[in-house]
Design an enzyme around this catalytic site. Structure first.
Site, PDB file in Angstrom:
ATOM      1  N   TYR A  66      -3.123 -18.811 -12.974  1.00 49.16           N
ATOM      2  CA  TYR A  66      -2.580 -17.472 -13.187  1.00 49.16           C
ATOM      3  C   TYR A  66      -1.065 -17.552 -13.049  1.00 49.16           C
ATOM      4  O   TYR A  66      -0.554 -18.285 -12.211  1.00 49.16           O
ATOM      5  CB  TYR A  66      -3.150 -16.511 -12.144  1.00 49.16           C
TER       6      TYR A  66
ATOM      7  N   HIS B  23      -1.676   2.286  14.276  1.00 51.02           N
ATOM      8  CA  HIS B  23      -0.273   2.264  13.928  1.00 51.02           C
ATOM      9  C   HIS B  23      -0.103   2.139  12.402  1.00 51.02           C
ATOM     10  O   HIS B  23       0.057   3.141  11.725  1.00 51.02           O
ATOM     11  CB  HIS B  23       0.415   1.126  14.702  1.00 51.02           C
TER      12      HIS B  23
ATOM     13  N   HIS C  76       7.257  -3.836   7.294  1.00 55.06           N
ATOM     14  CA  HIS C  76       6.418  -2.884   8.018  1.00 55.06           C
ATOM     15  C   HIS C  76       6.579  -1.527   7.357  1.00 55.06           C
ATOM     16  O   HIS C  76       7.708  -1.066   7.149  1.00 55.06           O
ATOM     17  CB  HIS C  76       6.858  -2.811   9.482  1.00 55.06           C
TER      18      HIS C  76
ATOM     19  N   HIS D  56       4.668   2.636   6.731  1.00 51.38           N
ATOM     20  CA  HIS D  56       3.652   3.615   7.138  1.00 51.38           C
ATOM     21  C   HIS D  56       2.964   4.146   5.885  1.00 51.38           C
ATOM     22  O   HIS D  56       2.759   5.353   5.755  1.00 51.38           O
ATOM     23  CB  HIS D  56       4.272   4.745   7.966  1.00 51.38           C
TER      24      HIS D  56
ATOM     25  N   ASP E 250      -7.763 -11.360  -5.451  1.00 44.99           N
ATOM     26  CA  ASP E 250      -6.602 -12.026  -6.055  1.00 44.99           C
ATOM     27  C   ASP E 250      -5.552 -12.371  -5.000  1.00 44.99           C
ATOM     28  O   ASP E 250      -4.693 -13.215  -5.231  1.00 44.99           O
ATOM     29  CB  ASP E 250      -5.944 -11.123  -7.109  1.00 44.99           C
TER      30      ASP E 250
END
Lengths: 234, 234, 234, 234
Positions: free
Chosen positions: D230, D172, D96, D98, D121
């Site tokens: 790839y 958020h 998580h 910001h 991709d």
């Protein structure tokens, strides 16, 4: 020692400019170089982060994309690079990045207009953008067709790959080239800067126009061609 | 040892601020300094990347642009620098960059309005932008005419080069100057910052207005002139 | 050794965060700290570049702005700082920067709306912006009146300086504060980030709205007050 | 030595990528990793700046959020992480941040459209954005409900957490995940870049469209699934 060591070192150094100049994050982007006498191309292996890349990892392929030397799989974009080498006989290096502002113009499917002398110092027309690929081409041989799309826009617009060393592939990102791998990366650095400048210019003044032809010519020809007086003569 | 060594060192140091402060990529930009007693200007050589620049590479020219000392060709913008030295007798250094936000305003052909005290701390009016050069001027003697365009906008707007130490050349980019090469670069740093701030301000509030004259004067005169109280007196 | 050494070191360290965190270029910005027992404020000297700043250069003034210790002139913004210390009895440090996005909102003369939890983690209302100062106030005692403008917006909007530790001075830039100089700088870092996030949010969605009160309260009170559970309790 | 040392080291290293890759300022953001055999999650402690974080500080909790090992309080977002581990059985790490552009899209409450191959991709649909939480949910068990909002958008849109390893929580910011903590952070780096590219694309061309399905599929399936070519096969 491999007879390709010199080329691999050159291509390794050029690839390492991509993270240093912040032209792509993580594993994105790749630079190659050609040795036309030996008929080979050196290129970054596929999906390797720059922080782990070594000279030995650079893959040697021939112009038909067959691996000649190297333990790794070459960049998934290899067919685009080799097609450019086959069709643009004067170039020695190709660079593909996902640099942020150039990608944004490619995703907007808009050519970058020539709004000032930073642009005109390097090329006279807009930075061209290819057409969006047809479903059929995408399914056929995607990376080869990416190269074909580039050749196509150069043909349709009558552009010279010696003068215009950069292109935006629609919905994808930039390819640049030059006389050697270092010059190919240099052109990616310049392209990202003019892409950012053009974005900001049009945000400040949405009706900003391409600069006049006399100024384009002045800047381009003071750096290029027989009467150039920018840089050192030797 | 050359009698110009001191000046070359000063100009070398000032040039090296350009990449350090990210005022231009690759070889773009150049700083010069004048020694008015000796009648010479020290300036960056043309087209040399900063990573390879040495003190010895700095070229000494006279005010008529003839090379006095140095093995390299001076910056292609030399005639613009010398014209400014001849016409602005109080200045000791000139800096030209392709810093991104200042170039964007130059390409938008718009003066940078005085929207706040960061700007007002350094100059009271908008940062002026020259007119677009005529085709005839471009073909005549381009770098000299670039200087003439700068002089022109200062004359037409009644600006003082002591107060306004910066200008945008339309479709090209910024020139700044100051009492010495270091101050000229300082002004390029400040100009890039106020160019970015003004861009953002107008994106947030397209009807933002230039600040009131009393605030302009307060900030400018607390830093400049006989009643200044910003900075140290000695 | 001075009895203010501890305070000077604290204030020196906090000032050096300004260039490190890119909150201002060249000499802009200043941080101070107060020792309420000794009745003194330590503050950056005026116009000194961060690269040359030393602990010894920090100036000690009393709350009436008289120099108590130090050879240099204190920041020209000293009167703003001391007025805040006199009126906000709980604060221990004040920071003033010219950080780019916060300045842009100040120049746009617009409060920064609370558009998300990064903002709500630090304060519940918009970041307030002062009114534009009257000509009379500007001419009277400019830096003192800057402080008065800040007090004014807090009074008019009924804001608490314990909860809202930041403000934008119209056409100028941000002031932040906190329990000590380090926390004051921390708040300037946070303010710049929420200023940039709010700018981008409104560019992406011009009709983005301030978040709902229940979410504001949740985020603010999980970090602040007696029921806080963010961070470590000791 | 703790039997969780290996996991704590892995999670520590992944957390330290957040400041290095500039995905969050100060103490914001957190990465966790799960050991499904031992039934524990290692996660960053709450409110600790990255510059002070050590391996020993990483907190071990069980999947019901009870601290198993560690002296510090775990991240306030722990309940969101554990809910994702319980409901997405194939994932090994959660991140998580910001990060600025991803937060801006979250604050704009808009999914990030798939505008080009950098996006394609990594995932085929738009980056989803959750609904705004109801007041009741916010008051009930906020961090748990944040996880529920994520599960909700995946259910409603029929998304697979194996294919779409990222989400925006409205108002958020982003959560990402992957087979291990390092891959979770990798996805946060990629998300921030595609968030910035999409922002710029729509600024340049407000009517830019999501790319065609054939191109989405080509890019996604050349990197993922049984026919991927790839990267390196081993």
């Amino acid at each position: 020692m491999s007879k390709y060591t010199y080329l691999k070192e050159l291509v390794y150094e050029a690839n390492m400019e991509i993270p240093k100049e912040e032209l792509a994050i993580v594993t994105f982007g790749n630079v190659s170089g050609v040795d036309r006498d030996q008929g080979v191309v050196a290129i970054k292996p596929s999906g390797i982060p720059y922080s782990k890349l070594t000279v030995q990892d650079i893959v040697i392929v021939d112009l038909d994309n067959r691996v000649v030397e190297g333990k790794m799989r070459p960049s998934s974009d290899t067919k685009t690079h080799t097609l450019l080498y086959k069709n643009f006989p004067s170039i020695g290096g190709v660079c593909h990045t996902h640099s942020t502002y150039a990608v944004a113009w490619a995703q907007a499917i808009m050519p970058i207009p020539n709004l000032g002398t930073t642009h005109a110092d390097h090329l006279t027309p807009s930075v061209p953008v290819t057409e969006v690929m047809s479903d059929e081409m995408i399914r056929r041989d995607y990376e080869l067709e990416t190269g074909n799309q580039i050749l196509d826009v150069f043909t349709k617009k009558g552009l010279s790959p010696e003068e215009v060393e950069m292109v935006l592939v629609a919905c994808h990102g930039p390819f640049t080239w030059g006389k050697d791998p270092g010059k190919a990366v240099y052109n990616s650095i310049v392209l990202e800067e003019i892409a950012k400048m053009a974005f900001l210019t049009l945000q400040i003044n949405p009706s900003a126009q391409a600069i006049k032809q006399s100024l384009v010519d002045k800047h381009y020809f003071r750096k290029h061609g027989k009467d150039a007086y920018y840089g050192q003569s030797c």
